[in-house]
Design an enzyme around this catalytic site. Sequence first.
Site, PDB file in Angstrom:
ATOM      1  N   GLU A 136      60.259 -12.737  45.019  1.00 44.35           N
ATOM      2  CA  GLU A 136      59.165 -11.860  45.450  1.00 44.35           C
ATOM      3  C   GLU A 136      58.941 -11.926  46.969  1.00 44.35           C
ATOM      4  OE1 GLU A 136      56.473 -11.462  41.496  1.00 44.35           O
ATOM      5  OE2 GLU A 136      56.168 -13.275  42.642  1.00 44.35           O
TER       6      GLU A 136
ATOM      7  N   HIS B 281      58.497  -9.919  33.673  1.00 42.28           N
ATOM      8  CA  HIS B 281      58.053 -10.112  35.055  1.00 42.28           C
ATOM      9  C   HIS B 281      58.251 -11.584  35.428  1.00 42.28           C
ATOM     10  CE1 HIS B 281      55.662  -6.346  36.198  1.00 42.28           C
ATOM     11  NE2 HIS B 281      56.391  -6.043  35.124  1.00 42.28           N
TER      12      HIS B 281
ATOM     13  N   GLU C  17      60.624  -6.837  36.381  1.00 33.81           N
ATOM     14  CA  GLU C  17      60.088  -6.824  37.744  1.00 33.81           C
ATOM     15  C   GLU C  17      61.116  -7.524  38.639  1.00 33.81           C
ATOM     16  OE1 GLU C  17      55.942  -8.148  39.883  1.00 33.81           O
ATOM     17  OE2 GLU C  17      57.045  -9.603  38.680  1.00 33.81           O
TER      18      GLU C  17
ATOM     19  N   GLU D 169      51.922  -5.030  43.503  1.00 31.91           N
ATOM     20  CA  GLU D 169      50.675  -5.798  43.482  1.00 31.91           C
ATOM     21  C   GLU D 169      50.480  -6.638  44.734  1.00 31.91           C
ATOM     22  OE1 GLU D 169      53.599  -8.560  41.312  1.00 31.91           O
ATOM     23  OE2 GLU D 169      53.257  -6.402  41.559  1.00 31.91           O
TER      24      GLU D 169
END
Length: 699
Positions: free
Chosen positions: A169, A478, A497, A503
Amino acid sequence: MKRFFGWLGFFVLAATSAQTVTAPGGNLSLTFQLTDKGQPAYSVRFKTQDVVLPSTLGMRIKDLPALTEGFEVLKTESNVVNEPWTPVLGETAEIPNHYTQLTVALRQAATGRLLTLIFKVYDEGVAFRYEFPKQPQLNYFIIEDELTQFNLNGNHKTFWIPGDYDSQEYAYNETFFADIDGAKIDMNNGIGLKTIRSNQRVQSPLMMKTAQGLYLNIFEAAVVNYPVMHLEVQPKTYRLTSHLVPNALGDKAYLQTPAVTPWRTIFVHDDARKIVSSRMILSLNEPCKISDVSYIKPMKYVGVWWEMHVGKSTWDYAGSQNAQNAADGSLKPSGRHGATTENVKRYIDFAAQHGFDGVLVEGWNTGWEDWFGNWKEDVFDFVTPYPDFDLKAVNAYAQAKGVKMIMHHETSGSVANYERHLDRAFQLMKDYGYPAVKSGYVGRIIPRGEFHDGQTMVNHYNFVARRAADFKLMINSHESSRPTGYHRTYPNYIAAEAARGNEFNAWSVGNPPMHETILPFTRLLGGPMDYTPGIFEIKMSYYDKSKSEQVHTTLAKQLALYVTLYSPLQMAADLPENYERHLDAFQFIKDVAVDWQDSKYLEAEPGDYLTVARKEKKGERWFLGAITDENARTTTLKLDFLTPGKKYKAILYQDAKEADWKTNPKAYEIKTMTVTAKSKLTLRLAPGGGTAVSFEPLP
């Protein structure tokens, strides 16, 4: 299915002989040979350019002599394969699978052990993997290291994220290869769990561009019973070496012959559109193993999710500070819980009114109060709702409205606990008619010491997909490892994800405007991404005047993402009331398809821009999405992808003249015009902006 094999020959080679195989189109070639020490080596050439210089292959086996040198060639075989296939859901109705294959059987003279190398050369890239035949000299064994090299020919522009064992991420860094250095990354990026063991390690897929204008991408396909491959960087020599994510004991993979590794892939082309439109990763996976795919259907959904990210409500029922604050030790409601029966019915009403397929509800089940960061094992049982969520009543209400409910399973990283409860959780879904589940893997993994990208977890993610298929359920994972095409084999693994999603714009430094122009060249090569687009209320100060966070796009770009970021499972992620203030723009989200008959990548440059046109699977409408980075952009497009002789009503959802992702992100305008395949369309994209277009055939 069409299948054609053209046999090119059978050879017995001397140890130093080289063999070259060329892609069907003739521009890309791979050469295999053994070095003077008997090391397997390969190189890659595109037209007249050497792309990958001679690079060695090998394996280090725990407690056994290494499989690195001293090999002799027993035999080679080469053939041409043309084997198109039909995906259950996808960007096109049919996927080409045309390549030249070279199979090299090797024997290590000193040990008698056998190793086979398989090379496939496509027009847009090459793939290879190791195969360990069944043999008396090798049965059970442990991979200590994989020694695959990728020797590049220069200091390429590179889009990279650090080699974190637990998270993908990150926003992408755009640097020259020689400047890759994880120590220079700002770690105030909102990522809760980081496991970075080296500043000279990056994750694949690694996207690059050479000074000569070639586009390269190093990735992998069909990661099954094996850890994820990261890449060790030697910046001064432009060398990459495979690095496998270890387990709790430091071992990489436990195998038994016969066994295979994932495919190592190298995309190469002088047209960026050929990279981003390639389905090579999918084709390298095994064909579908599900006999009944009738339940695997595309979905558009809304849900109780974004309101927690913006601070309007919470996942937990009681609040983490007063989890057991009643006299008898039971939970006392905080008054801020989002997943209440009343609130969920409001989302169901909205979904029914606007034609959405499903509603996701996060925070419906007990256990959210005190697990985060505590490495706690028995957090969720995945079947017990909070007191204010009436599972039966909500389900009956949704059924009456023609809306499907989407289950949420946050594992808290405790996959051992999840697997213990999995069948009961899936049976609950079947009992209430839930077609899909969004699973989450936030936090450190239990069994303790394992990583998200290790062999144990790869096996877990794939097991969950296979077990879900037994129950005829779809999976959207995710915080899992990034996909490598396994959804060809199990298409009920509908989305994931596994990258920095939307987000992060709500509560961190966010995603830079170029982020969404890179994802199709990296994360999306391996499979559809649940990015959760469609945020209309861009600035978080709307919810709390003290907040400075915002989505780093214009509103029009949020619409375009429904076309540029492929997924057959797409969320309209914002709150219903935010859409109700912009119903004219919301119309595009209602109209856009999510399963496609054809896709045309019209323009592409990683880190800069992307323009895609797609035709819906069961109809004649086309949709177009165009996005840019932080720079404004004007482009003129030919509409020759439309059916000749037909007229279309084109509705343009575009940035207004004064739009800017920083200063005026919600400024948009909607225009309607009549076009044909002979028309040209000029688009004006604001900084951080985009344009979405729907094309509807006219009578």
